[in-house]
Design an enzyme around this catalytic site. Structure first.
Site, short mmCIF file in Angstrom:
data_model
loop_
_atom_site.label_atom_id
_atom_site.label_comp_id
_atom_site.label_asym_id
_atom_site.label_seq_id
_atom_site.Cartn_x
_atom_site.Cartn_y
_atom_site.Cartn_z
N TYR A 1 0.85 -1.19 0.00
CA TYR A 1 0.00 0.00 0.00
C TYR A 1 0.89 1.24 0.00
O TYR A 1 0.85 2.08 0.88
CB TYR A 1 -0.94 -0.03 1.21
CG TYR A 1 -2.14 0.87 1.07
CD1 TYR A 1 -3.18 0.54 0.20
CD2 TYR A 1 -2.23 2.05 1.80
CE1 TYR A 1 -4.29 1.37 0.08
CE2 TYR A 1 -3.34 2.88 1.69
CZ TYR A 1 -4.36 2.53 0.83
OH TYR A 1 -5.47 3.35 0.71
N GLY B 1 -0.40 1.10 -4.56
CA GLY B 1 -1.41 0.39 -3.77
C GLY B 1 -2.53 1.32 -3.37
O GLY B 1 -3.72 0.99 -3.48
N TYR B 2 -2.15 2.50 -2.93
CA TYR B 2 -3.12 3.52 -2.54
C TYR B 2 -4.03 3.89 -3.72
O TYR B 2 -5.25 3.81 -3.63
CB TYR B 2 -2.36 4.74 -2.00
CG TYR B 2 -3.08 6.05 -2.13
CD1 TYR B 2 -4.01 6.46 -1.18
CD2 TYR B 2 -2.82 6.88 -3.23
CE1 TYR B 2 -4.67 7.68 -1.32
CE2 TYR B 2 -3.47 8.10 -3.38
CZ TYR B 2 -4.39 8.49 -2.42
OH TYR B 2 -5.05 9.68 -2.56
N ARG C 1 2.33 -5.47 5.76
CA ARG C 1 2.90 -5.86 7.05
C ARG C 1 2.08 -5.25 8.19
O ARG C 1 1.80 -4.04 8.17
CB ARG C 1 4.33 -5.33 7.17
CG ARG C 1 5.29 -6.04 6.29
CD ARG C 1 6.70 -5.66 6.66
NE ARG C 1 7.10 -4.37 6.08
CZ ARG C 1 8.35 -4.02 5.88
NH1 ARG C 1 9.33 -4.85 6.21
NH2 ARG C 1 8.66 -2.86 5.37
N SER D 1 2.45 1.27 6.08
CA SER D 1 1.35 1.10 5.12
C SER D 1 0.08 0.62 5.82
O SER D 1 -1.03 0.98 5.42
CB SER D 1 1.73 0.07 4.05
OG SER D 1 2.82 0.53 3.33
N SER E 1 7.07 -2.76 -3.06
CA SER E 1 8.18 -2.10 -3.75
C SER E 1 8.94 -3.18 -4.53
O SER E 1 8.91 -4.36 -4.16
CB SER E 1 9.10 -1.43 -2.73
OG SER E 1 9.76 -2.43 -1.98
N GLN F 1 9.47 -7.12 -3.51
CA GLN F 1 8.89 -8.24 -4.29
C GLN F 1 9.92 -9.37 -4.34
O GLN F 1 9.57 -10.55 -4.30
CB GLN F 1 8.54 -7.79 -5.71
CG GLN F 1 7.34 -6.87 -5.76
CD GLN F 1 6.97 -6.43 -7.16
OE1 GLN F 1 7.34 -7.05 -8.15
NE2 GLN F 1 6.22 -5.35 -7.26
N HIS G 1 4.72 -3.58 -13.00
CA HIS G 1 6.05 -3.32 -13.54
C HIS G 1 6.63 -4.67 -13.95
O HIS G 1 6.44 -5.67 -13.23
CB HIS G 1 6.91 -2.68 -12.44
CG HIS G 1 8.12 -1.94 -12.91
ND1 HIS G 1 8.41 -1.70 -14.24
CD2 HIS G 1 9.15 -1.38 -12.23
CE1 HIS G 1 9.53 -1.00 -14.34
NE2 HIS G 1 10.02 -0.80 -13.13
N GLU H 1 12.64 6.97 -16.79
CA GLU H 1 12.72 7.71 -15.52
C GLU H 1 14.15 8.17 -15.22
O GLU H 1 14.35 9.20 -14.60
CB GLU H 1 12.12 6.90 -14.36
CG GLU H 1 12.83 5.62 -14.03
CD GLU H 1 11.92 4.57 -13.36
OE1 GLU H 1 10.70 4.77 -13.31
OE2 GLU H 1 12.44 3.53 -12.92
N1 LIG Z 1 5.28 4.71 -7.84
C1 LIG Z 1 5.07 4.83 -9.15
O1 LIG Z 1 5.04 5.93 -9.69
C2 LIG Z 1 4.83 3.60 -10.01
C3 LIG Z 1 4.29 3.76 -11.27
C4 LIG Z 1 4.00 2.64 -12.03
C5 LIG Z 1 4.31 1.38 -11.53
N2 LIG Z 1 4.88 1.24 -10.30
C6 LIG Z 1 5.17 -0.10 -9.79
O2 LIG Z 1 4.18 -0.43 -8.84
C7 LIG Z 1 4.75 -1.29 -7.84
C8 LIG Z 1 4.58 -0.66 -6.47
O3 LIG Z 1 5.28 0.55 -6.49
P1 LIG Z 1 5.06 1.69 -5.39
O4 LIG Z 1 5.85 2.87 -5.83
O5 LIG Z 1 3.63 1.82 -5.06
O6 LIG Z 1 5.82 0.97 -4.21
P2 LIG Z 1 6.33 1.57 -2.87
O7 LIG Z 1 5.59 2.82 -2.52
O8 LIG Z 1 7.79 1.60 -2.92
O9 LIG Z 1 5.75 0.33 -2.01
C9 LIG Z 1 6.03 0.18 -0.82
C10 LIG Z 1 5.18 -0.97 -0.26
O10 LIG Z 1 6.04 -2.09 -0.14
C11 LIG Z 1 5.98 -2.51 1.24
N3 LIG Z 1 7.27 -3.09 1.64
C12 LIG Z 1 8.51 -2.56 1.49
N4 LIG Z 1 9.43 -3.42 2.00
C13 LIG Z 1 8.76 -4.51 2.44
C14 LIG Z 1 9.14 -5.75 3.01
N5 LIG Z 1 10.42 -6.05 3.21
N6 LIG Z 1 8.17 -6.63 3.33
C15 LIG Z 1 6.86 -6.36 3.09
N7 LIG Z 1 6.44 -5.20 2.53
C16 LIG Z 1 7.38 -4.30 2.21
C17 LIG Z 1 5.67 -1.26 2.03
O11 LIG Z 1 5.10 -1.61 3.24
P3 LIG Z 1 5.57 -0.94 4.64
O12 LIG Z 1 4.90 0.38 4.73
O13 LIG Z 1 5.10 -1.93 5.63
O14 LIG Z 1 7.06 -0.80 4.57
C18 LIG Z 1 4.67 -0.58 1.08
O15 LIG Z 1 3.37 -1.06 1.27
C19 LIG Z 1 6.21 -1.48 -8.23
O16 LIG Z 1 6.33 -2.63 -9.01
C20 LIG Z 1 6.49 -0.25 -9.06
O17 LIG Z 1 7.57 -0.40 -9.97
C21 LIG Z 1 5.13 2.32 -9.52
#
Ligand SMILES: NC(=O)c1ccc[n+]([C@@H]2O[C@H](COP(=O)([O-])OP(=O)(O)OC[C@H]3O[C@@H](n4cnc5c(N)ncnc54)[C@H](OP(=O)(O)O)[C@@H]3O)[C@@H](O)[C@H]2O)c1
Length: 397
Positions: free
Chosen positions: A87, A91-92, A110, A115, A148, A152, A173, A261
């Site tokens: 999230y 996720g949000y 977690r 999150s 993240s 993953q 991704h 990026e």
């Molecule tokens: N952000 C973008 O602009 C974007 C755009 C397109 C696609 N994507 C893709 O979408 C996917 C998610 O990206 P995002 O940017 O939303 O990710 P993010 O914000 O980096 O996601 C973080 C999430 O991962 C969890 N997490 C981190 N370390 C962990 C661990 N060791 N065990 C369990 N949970 C863990 C965090 O939970 P905690 O809070 O508990 O740490 C949080 O819920 C990725 O594949 C990314 O490449 C992202």
């Protein structure tokens, strides 16, 4: 330059506004297609919302959300539970859009992490639609892995055994499966594995949805066990709030995304801003002048014109002096920068960028380490000046 261009810009804007006014209320895709691309119904059949579009000489199939109205989505996914794992930004955005679309979505993160708390603030209820990661996966039929990219990889050994036959695995991704030698994420071969990748941050996925608009996303299929993987990817892309969706592969998605990026979207443009600003300052220009001529005019005046009407329009909207100089200098920039972009693409393709990202983002203290680098940026003269300049904008007074 801007002052000289102002009258021309106003004239240009008026005539182009007239030309574009009839398109203004139509979807973005149709507007851009009508402005240059050749739109034809696909010979795949009279599928509403599916178009074959000639993008500068290359024909591509594009899906619009018109083919997936809400009632159809609800019917299509009526037996599914989407277990959205993670999230953060995506996720949000994706989670709330799915929920607002009336789909059966649960969140897995977690317990008691950042999150978990954020999800509760957004109205997700522990034990009802918010669960620890493994429990959510067990309950879900479509597992949306939005952890993240680094996590993953680190959580894969726990997650993989839960991805039993009949479930679908979804990514936003191509990173984890494409670089599986490095990430160790090797999706099971007996389930559908699909991708929908919004071309923007999760915040934008959400804000465009709330405005009744939609993000543009790409979709791809890694495994098609049921024969329905492509259809499911498109439907999910619409369900998370996409306005239109173009086809890609997991490989093309990750290569282009990591490259973009690091290049024009973020790293490249930041480097250009810094280099230009430095030279102005070294030649005695004041901070505010250097900032205005480098960033403020770009983001507030010229780049929005590129976004709305195209590069030629932006040139046409500027003074003859500005236009002549830019026309002479862009090939020089291209020639000098292309080798850097070639080096960058090679670094993406050979996995170096993936390895670097995994190494950095797998550190326990990665958030603190990131913050140190962001503080360095925040404290650069150029961005401190930016903060002051933003305050001077009349709308911020
Ligand atoms: N952000 C973008 O602009 C974007 C755009 C397109 C696609 N994507 C893709 O979408 C996917 C998610 O990206 P995002 O940017 O939303 O990710 P993010 O914000 O980096 O996601 C973080 C999430 O991962 C969890 N997490 C981190 N370390 C962990 C661990 N060791 N065990 C369990 N949970 C863990 C965090 O939970 P905690 O809070 O508990 O740490 C949080 O819920 C990725 O594949 C990314 O490449 C992202």
């Amino acid at each position: 330059m801007y002052r000289n261009a102002a009258a021309r810009l106003a004239r240009s804007s008026r005539s182009s506004t007239r030309a574009l006014s009839s398109m203004a209320k139509r979807p973005t895709l149709v507007a851009s297609a009508a402005a240059g691309a050749n739109v034809a119904r696909s010979n795949v059949g009279a599928v509403r919302g599916l178009k074959k579009i000639n993008f500068g000489g290359v024909e591509e199939l594009v899906h619009e959300r018109a083919d997936w109205p809400r009632e159809k989505l609800l019917e299509y996914f009526k037996n599914d539970t989407m277990a959205l794992i993670g999230y953060g930004s995506q996720g949000y955005g994706q989670g709330l859009n799915l929920r607002d679309n009336g789909l059966n979505v649960i969140i897995g993160v977690r317990e008691n992490g950042a999150s978990w708390k954020a999800a509760i603030e957004d109205g997700w209820v522990p034990g009802e639609n918010l669960f620890p990661i493994n429990e959510a996966i067990e309950k879900g039929t479509i597992v949306m892995n939005l952890l993240s990219d680094a996590s993953q990889s680190s959580t894969w050994a726990d997650i993989k055994p839960l991805l039993t036959e009949g479930k679908t695995l979804y990514f936003s991704h191509g990173f984890s499966p494409v670089f599986k030698e490095l990430t160790k994420v090797d999706p099971p071969t007996n389930i559908d594995v699909i991708l929908a990748a919004p071309k923007g941050s999760g915040r934008t996925v959400r804000s465009l949805f709330k405005e009744g608009r939609g993000i543009n996303s790409s979709y791809a299929v890694w495994n098609d066990v049921t024969g329905k993987a492509e259809e499911k990817a498109i439907a999910l892309a619409v369900a998370i709030g996409s306005g239109y969706i173009y086809q890609t592969t997991f490989e093309k998605e990750v290569y282009s995304d990591l490259y973009g990026e690091r290049g024009c979207l973020m790293g490249g443009i930041h480097g250009m801003f810094l280099a230009q600003y430095d030279v102005l300052r070294e030649n005695g220009h004041s901070p505010s002048e250097a900032f205005n001529e480098t960033v403020e005019e770009a983001t507030q005046s010229l780049y929005p014109l590129i976004g709305k009407y195209g590069m030629d329009y932006m040139y046409d909207a500027c003074s003859t002096t500005a236009r002549r100089g830019a026309l002479d200098w862009y090939p020089i920039f291209k020639e000098n920068l292309k080798p850097v972009f070639q080096k960058l693409y090679a670094s993406v393709r050979d996995g170096s960028e993936t390895q670097r990202s995994l190494d950095f983002n797998s550190q326990v203290n990665y958030r603190e380490e990131l913050e140190k680098e962001l503080v360095t940026i925040r404290n650069m003269e150029i961005w401190r000046v930016g903060k002051e300049v933003r305050k001077l904008r009349p709308e911020n007074n």
